[in-house]
Write a protein that holds these residues in place. Structure first.
Motif, short mmCIF file in Angstrom:
data_model
loop_
_atom_site.label_atom_id
_atom_site.label_comp_id
_atom_site.label_asym_id
_atom_site.label_seq_id
_atom_site.Cartn_x
_atom_site.Cartn_y
_atom_site.Cartn_z
N PHE A 59 18.12 -16.85 -23.04
CA PHE A 59 19.31 -16.55 -22.64
C PHE A 59 20.00 -15.44 -23.42
O PHE A 59 21.05 -15.00 -23.02
CB PHE A 59 20.00 -18.05 -22.84
N SER A 60 19.57 -15.27 -24.74
CA SER A 60 19.97 -14.10 -25.39
C SER A 60 19.92 -12.72 -24.59
O SER A 60 20.80 -11.98 -24.49
CB SER A 60 19.48 -14.25 -26.80
N SER A 61 18.55 -12.73 -24.06
CA SER A 61 18.55 -11.17 -23.37
C SER A 61 19.29 -11.22 -21.99
O SER A 61 20.05 -10.28 -21.72
CB SER A 61 16.89 -11.12 -23.18
N THR A 62 19.36 -12.57 -21.34
CA THR A 62 20.07 -12.61 -19.98
C THR A 62 21.38 -12.28 -20.30
O THR A 62 22.34 -11.60 -19.72
CB THR A 62 20.00 -13.97 -19.51
N VAL A 63 22.19 -12.84 -21.54
CA VAL A 63 23.72 -12.60 -21.76
C VAL A 63 23.87 -11.20 -22.18
O VAL A 63 24.83 -10.62 -21.50
CB VAL A 63 24.11 -13.51 -22.87
N GLU A 64 23.06 -10.70 -22.99
CA GLU A 64 22.97 -9.17 -23.17
C GLU A 64 23.12 -8.54 -21.97
O GLU A 64 24.09 -7.35 -21.90
CB GLU A 64 22.03 -8.82 -24.15
N LEU A 65 22.15 -8.43 -20.96
CA LEU A 65 22.08 -7.69 -19.61
C LEU A 65 23.47 -7.86 -19.02
O LEU A 65 23.93 -6.96 -18.50
CB LEU A 65 20.79 -7.94 -18.97
N ALA A 66 23.58 -9.35 -18.82
CA ALA A 66 24.89 -9.65 -17.67
C ALA A 66 26.29 -8.84 -18.80
O ALA A 66 26.91 -8.22 -17.65
CB ALA A 66 24.84 -11.20 -18.01
N ALA A 67 26.39 -8.86 -19.90
CA ALA A 67 27.59 -8.03 -20.53
C ALA A 67 27.41 -6.75 -20.27
O ALA A 67 28.50 -6.43 -20.09
CB ALA A 67 27.36 -8.57 -22.10
N ARG A 68 26.22 -6.27 -20.42
CA ARG A 68 26.28 -4.67 -20.14
C ARG A 68 26.48 -4.29 -18.69
O ARG A 68 27.30 -3.44 -18.42
CB ARG A 68 24.98 -4.01 -20.28
N THR A 122 16.99 -1.75 -17.25
CA THR A 122 18.19 -0.87 -16.37
C THR A 122 18.40 -1.65 -14.92
O THR A 122 19.58 -1.51 -14.54
CB THR A 122 17.62 0.66 -16.30
N MET A 123 17.46 -1.72 -14.41
CA MET A 123 17.62 -2.54 -12.79
C MET A 123 18.51 -3.75 -13.26
O MET A 123 19.28 -3.97 -12.24
CB MET A 123 16.14 -3.01 -12.44
N ILE A 124 18.35 -4.60 -14.02
CA ILE A 124 19.08 -5.93 -14.22
C ILE A 124 20.42 -5.63 -14.28
O ILE A 124 21.21 -6.17 -13.90
CB ILE A 124 18.40 -6.91 -15.25
N VAL A 125 20.44 -4.55 -15.41
CA VAL A 125 22.10 -4.19 -15.55
C VAL A 125 22.73 -3.67 -14.46
O VAL A 125 23.82 -3.99 -14.11
CB VAL A 125 22.15 -3.11 -16.77
N LEU A 195 19.32 -13.10 -11.23
CA LEU A 195 18.71 -12.71 -9.99
C LEU A 195 17.85 -11.61 -10.29
O LEU A 195 16.74 -11.57 -9.74
CB LEU A 195 19.66 -12.40 -8.95
N GLY A 196 18.47 -10.45 -11.00
CA GLY A 196 17.53 -9.42 -11.48
C GLY A 196 16.25 -9.77 -12.29
O GLY A 196 15.26 -9.26 -12.05
N GLU A 197 16.45 -10.66 -13.15
CA GLU A 197 15.44 -11.21 -13.97
C GLU A 197 14.30 -11.96 -12.97
O GLU A 197 13.22 -11.89 -13.21
CB GLU A 197 15.86 -12.08 -14.97
N PHE A 198 14.88 -12.60 -12.04
CA PHE A 198 14.03 -13.64 -11.14
C PHE A 198 13.17 -12.34 -10.10
O PHE A 198 11.96 -12.77 -10.09
CB PHE A 198 15.01 -14.19 -10.32
N LEU A 199 13.57 -11.26 -9.99
CA LEU A 199 13.15 -10.31 -9.15
C LEU A 199 12.30 -9.39 -10.05
O LEU A 199 11.00 -9.18 -9.76
CB LEU A 199 13.99 -9.58 -8.49
N ALA A 200 12.78 -9.10 -10.79
CA ALA A 200 11.93 -8.06 -11.78
C ALA A 200 10.76 -8.67 -12.84
O ALA A 200 10.01 -7.90 -13.26
CB ALA A 200 13.00 -7.25 -12.79
N MET A 201 11.27 -9.72 -13.41
CA MET A 201 10.05 -10.53 -14.29
C MET A 201 9.89 -10.02 -15.74
O MET A 201 8.75 -9.29 -15.66
CB MET A 201 8.84 -10.77 -13.56
N PRO A 202 10.97 -9.64 -16.44
CA PRO A 202 10.95 -9.37 -17.35
C PRO A 202 9.95 -9.98 -18.49
O PRO A 202 9.88 -11.31 -18.05
CB PRO A 202 12.30 -8.92 -18.24
N ALA A 209 11.95 -17.70 -17.01
CA ALA A 209 11.89 -19.02 -17.62
C ALA A 209 11.90 -20.14 -16.27
O ALA A 209 11.06 -21.01 -16.34
CB ALA A 209 12.66 -19.55 -18.52
N MET A 210 12.62 -19.65 -15.25
CA MET A 210 12.85 -20.62 -14.39
C MET A 210 11.81 -20.52 -13.33
O MET A 210 11.42 -21.32 -12.77
CB MET A 210 14.20 -20.24 -13.37
N ILE A 211 11.16 -19.19 -13.13
CA ILE A 211 10.02 -19.11 -12.39
C ILE A 211 8.63 -19.89 -12.95
O ILE A 211 8.15 -20.51 -12.26
CB ILE A 211 9.45 -17.81 -12.05
N VAL A 212 8.48 -19.94 -14.39
CA VAL A 212 7.37 -20.34 -14.87
C VAL A 212 7.66 -22.16 -14.83
O VAL A 212 6.53 -22.62 -14.56
CB VAL A 212 7.52 -20.16 -16.16
#
Length: 258
Positions: A59-68, A122-125, A195-202, A209-212
């Motif tokens: 979630f640290s990466s998710t929060v960072e990308l969401a904040a950006r 960049t896509m997720i942001v 949603l961006g992470e769900f589609l891009a799969m970083p 994590a949800m997909i796994v």
């Protein structure tokens, strides 16, 4: 009287939350929807068993990308609203741009953005930013147009132009509407990032994590990730609500600390 009304709203919200949890528990205990709803106890147990490190890492990466995305989306939306006030002829183009960003499904935009931008982050942001753009632009534009005409005329009489009206009158009057839009934008940015992470799969993030968890059939883990995502969105909303409460009182000329 106002304090009583506020207390009643808090009690009503608490009762609604408790009722929702009770309904959730019943649905999980009775295996509604073919057992796809775990009980709250199972979800909490999953969170404890998995450990805090797993959720912090993802979630640290998710929060960072969401904040950006939140900052970029809101910054561009507020900037465009200001330009519309300063240069009225561009309103049609700006409004159409905002509507397109709102009406176009993220799942349809994602593949195009993924091709356009080589970096997954960049896509997720971008998706997080586009999720907040419409709401903030319309809210800010409405706020900038909310002052009484007499206040604007007074500035004009003293020799002030559009820029002075914007700085002295419109910007102050726009605070409540802008912050109300930004409050809604905070959860939207989190949703856009997930949603961006769900589609891009970083490599890491709430989406992967949800997909796994889905792939291994771990329903409580899926719910745990979804609930933590919702909690983060709620915390962001609450934090901006606190700021909005004091800023709105300031813009109205009331005592901020009351």
């Amino acid at each position: 009287m106002a304090d009583l009304g506020s207390a009643n709203r808090w009690y009503a919200g608490l009762l609604g939350l408790l009722g929702l949890i009770a309904l959730w528990w019943i649905a999980g205990a009775l295996d509604w929807f073919s057992g796809t709803i775990p009980t709250p106890g199972e979800v909490i147990s999953t969170i404890v068993d998995t450990g805090a490190a797993f959720y912090v890492d993802n979630f640290s990466s998710t929060v960072e990308l969401a904040a950006r995305g939140f900052l970029w989306g809101n910054g561009l939306a507020i900037g465009l609203a200001v330009l519309v006030v300063l240069i009225p002829p561009i309103e049609g183009l700006a409004t159409q741009l905002a509507i397109i960003s709102y009406c176009t499904p993220i799942i349809a935009v994602a593949p195009i953005i993924q091709v356009a931008f080589a970096e997954v982050q960049t896509m997720i942001v971008f998706l997080a930013a586009i999720s907040v753009f419409f709401t903030t632009m319309i809210g800010t534009l409405t706020g900038l147009r909310s002052p009484h005409q007499s206040s604007l005329d007074l500035v004009k009489v003293y020799g002030g132009g559009r820029a002075t009206q914007l700085w002295r009158v419109r910007s102050v009057a726009a605070v409540p509407n802008t912050l109300a839009a930004v409050k809604i934008a905070a959860p939207a940015a989190v949703l856009g990032a997930v949603l961006g992470e769900f589609l891009a799969m970083p490599d890491t993030g709430a989406g992967p994590a949800m997909i796994v968890a889905q792939q291994r059939g771990d329903i409580p883990a899926v719910w745990a990730i979804a609930l933590i995502s919702g909690a983060i969105a709620g915390i962001a909303y609450a934090a901006i609500s606190v700021v909005a409460r004091f800023a709105t009182r300031w813009s109205a000329g009331l005592a901020v600390l009351r």
